[in-house]
Structures are given as structure tokens and as C-alpha cells.
Enzyme design. Structure first.
Site, PDB file in Angstrom:
ATOM      1  N   LYS A  35       0.803  -1.227   0.000  1.00 15.62           N
ATOM      2  CA  LYS A  35       0.000   0.000   0.000  1.00 15.62           C
ATOM      3  C   LYS A  35       0.841   1.285   0.000  1.00 15.62           C
ATOM      4  CE  LYS A  35      -3.296  -0.892  -0.725  1.00 15.62           C
ATOM      5  NZ  LYS A  35      -3.538  -1.456  -2.092  1.00 15.62           N
ATOM      6  N   HIS A  82       7.267  -7.667  -1.613  1.00 15.30           N
ATOM      7  CA  HIS A  82       6.893  -7.007  -0.357  1.00 15.30           C
ATOM      8  C   HIS A  82       7.673  -7.657   0.797  1.00 15.30           C
ATOM      9  CE1 HIS A  82       3.594  -4.736  -1.947  1.00 15.30           C
ATOM     10  NE2 HIS A  82       2.750  -5.721  -2.085  1.00 15.30           N
ATOM     11  N   GLY A 127       2.277   2.402  -2.778  1.00 12.15           N
ATOM     12  CA  GLY A 127       2.328   2.925  -4.147  1.00 12.15           C
ATOM     13  C   GLY A 127       3.115   1.994  -5.057  1.00 12.15           C
ATOM     14  N   SER A 153      -5.029   3.076   3.558  1.00 11.67           N
ATOM     15  CA  SER A 153      -5.129   2.415   2.250  1.00 11.67           C
ATOM     16  C   SER A 153      -5.268   0.904   2.452  1.00 11.67           C
ATOM     17  CB  SER A 153      -3.874   2.748   1.432  1.00 11.67           C
ATOM     18  OG  SER A 153      -3.904   2.122   0.189  1.00 11.67           O
ATOM     19  N   SER A 167       1.327   6.769 -16.588  1.00 13.80           N
ATOM     20  CA  SER A 167       1.386   6.325 -15.187  1.00 13.80           C
ATOM     21  C   SER A 167       0.532   7.216 -14.294  1.00 13.80           C
ATOM     22  CB  SER A 167       2.838   6.314 -14.680  1.00 13.80           C
ATOM     23  OG  SER A 167       3.348   7.636 -14.665  1.00 13.80           O
TER      24      SER A 167
END
Ligand code: A3P
Length: 284
Positions: free
Chosen positions: A43, A98, A45, A128, A217
Site C-alpha cells: 500500500k 513485499h 504505491g 489504504s 502512469s
């Protein structure tokens, strides 16, 4: 509603993840010096950065990002599908992760491979994450923001503690093969961030190519791109009102935290992130 797959104290989503794959990617995956990894706490980005790096590779041509799902373009090394793609791919590889520092492929630490690590105000990461994980079927779903807030501070959320993830990865920040970026800087001046990424990766874009990277983007372009907005996630994994591109702003936490939560968060942040130089975190 699901629980987690626990591996060495870290909670992982239950679908697409297996202990054996996470273990193998840490112990056996052989990183090549030409590889590049995009590493984030969820979360922060991540998908935005992935889209930018893909567009830098194609010099702004959107064909690739509009025809191949984001998880096949830049596979997640810790997932079963991603790992399979990466071990059979020849040449320089671009992958996402991650993973916390201690679970990342060990071979990276003696290689020249590059890591781009993106951070974001953990308060916005929390908000988020609350909206995102509530719609996912393969993690423990919080019934309220209040509950998720407590889980987040304890690190009982997917991929564990933001504080530990960030502290550990930031120990790499002086290395030449490590680029630290922030969501906040990307929002403030995406063009400069793209140039920084190009310098780091040894790429050069003409001004019109840079404009194309910016165009494709953008929040709106990504929201409309079904290869990137996660609308292709199968129904058994997420409810159909899952939204990846939710608000795309900084400071949304102010609309959701109570005064008491804001104070409690500050206290934990000061304690857990003590010792970093002032100015390192652009939101503080
Ligand atoms: P919000 O939920 O605050 O809107 P990740 O990719 O790591 O899961 O992060 C998702 C967050 O990044 C979401 O934040 C999403 O809106 C934001 N994001 C994704 N693409 C973006 C873009 N092109 N511009 C700005 N924010 C973006």
C-alpha cells in the site's frame, strides 16, 4: 474471511503463497547482477512505481502495460506464480517484492543487483490497507478501522510490521545499488522521481518519452488500465468492489484517524523509528 499463512513470524496471505516458495526464494534463488527489484511494504504505491519502471523500459510506449497483467510483467518473487516465472526467465529480471529484509533472497546481499525501495507515510499506508484488505478473501478481514489500527501497530497484518520492514530495509540506504524513493516525493514531483529512477537504472529518456511515461502512469490512466488496476483478480480472491486506485492522495489519514489515534500513532512512530536522521521521512 481467512487467516494468514505464518512464516517465521510474518503473516502472509493464504492464496498464492506457500511456505516452501518463500523459503526457496530466500535460500535458493540466485540473483543476477543485472536484476532489478522493486521492494515496498504493501500500500505504499507499489503498482504506481512498477508502472513507471515498465514505461521507462519501453521509453513511454504503453503497448506492454496495456497488454500484459502487471503481475506477469513484474512478478512478485514470493508468490507461486511469480517465482515460477522468474526462475525460468533468462537475462536481466525485473521483479517486485513485499518481503521483509530478512526473508529477501540471500544472494542479493552479495550481488550488484539493484533494489528500488519505496516508502510512504505509514498513516496513509494504514488507511489504504484497511480499505484494500477488507475486500480481499485471502487475509484476515478487519471489521472496522479501529480494529485494523490495532493490528497495524502490532504488526499483525499482511507482511508484518511496517516499522520493522522499513527500519530493516533502510539499513541499505547508503549502498550504491539501493535507491530510496517516497510516495510523497512522487506526488510532489513525479518528473524528478522518474529522472532519478532513470539515472539509477542507467536509462535515458528524451523529453517526449518522459512525457509519455508521465501520461500513462497517471492516476486516471492507471485506474482505466485493466492490466494494472487489479480488476483482473479472480472472483474467488477478492470481492468485485475491490479498488486499487482508491484516492491516490497524501494525508488521507487525517480524514480517518481520531485525535487519540493520531496521538497514539505518533508515539509509536517516535519510539520505533528513533535514530533516523531528520528529514529522511518526507511526511514528518
Ligand atoms: P490509496 O488507497 O491511498 O488511494 P500499492 O500499489 O502498494 O498497493 O498502493 C496502492 C496505493 O497507491 C493506493 O493508495 C493507490 O491509490 C495509490 N496509487 C496507485 N497508483 C497511483 C498513481 N498513479 N498515482 C497516485 N497514487 C497511486
Amino acid at each position: 474471511m481467512s487467516d494468514y499463512l505464518w512464516f517465521e513470524g510474518i503473516p502472509f496471505p493464504t492464496e498464492e503463497y506457500k511456505k516452501e516458495t518463500i523459503e526457496e526464494s530466500r535460500d535458493k534463488f540466485v540473483i543476477r547482477d543485472e536484476d532489478t527489484a522493486i521492494v515496498t511494504y504493501p500500500k505504499s504505491g507499489s503498482h504506481w512505481l512498477i508502472e513507471i519502471v515498465c514505461l521507462i523500459q519501453t521509453k513511454g510506449d504503453p503497448t506492454w502495460i496495456q497488454s500484459v497483467p502487471i503481475w506477469d510483467r513484474v512478478p512478485w518473487i514470493e508468490t507461486q506464480n511469480g517465482y515460477k516465472i522468474l526462475i525460468s526467465k533468462e537475462g536481466p529480471r525485473l521483479f517486485s517484492s513485499h518481503l521483509p529484509f530478512h526473508l529477501f533472497p540471500k544472494s542479493f546481499f552479495s550481488s550488484k543487483a539493484k533494489v528500488i525501495y519505496l516508502i510512504r507515510n505509514p498513516r496513509d499506508v494504514l488507511v489504504s490497507g484497511y480499505f484494500f484488505w477488507s475486500k480481499m478473501k485471502f487475509v484476515k478481514n478487519p471489521e472496522s478501522l479501529r480494529t485494523y489500527f490495532e493490528w497495524f501497530l502490532k504488526g499483525n497484518v499482511a507482511y508484518g510490521s511496517w516499522f520493522e520492514h522499513t527500519r530493516a530495509w533502510l539499513s541499505m540506504r547508503e549502498r550504491d545499488n539501493f535507491l530510496l524513493l517516497s510516495y510523497e516525493d512522487m506526488k510532489k514531483d513525479e518528473k524528478s522521481t522518474i529522472k532519478k529512477i532513470c539515472d539509477f537504472l542507467g536509462k535515458k529518456l528524451e523529453p517526449d518519452e518522459l512525457d509519455m511515461v508521465l501520461k500513462y502512469s497517471s492516476f486516471q490512466a492507471m485506474k482505466e488500465n485493466k492490466m494494472s488496476n487489479l480488476s483482473l483478480i479472480p472472483e474467488n480472491l477478492a470481492s468485485n468492489d475491490l479498488v486499487l486506485l482508491r484516492k491516490g492522495t497524501t494525508g488521507d489519514w487525517k480524514n480517518h484517524f481520531t485525535v487519540a489515534q493520531a496521538e497514539a500513532f505518533d508515539k509509536v512512530f517516535q519510539e520505533k523509528m528513533a535514530g533516523f536522521p531528520p528529514g529522511l521521512f518526507p511526511w514528518e
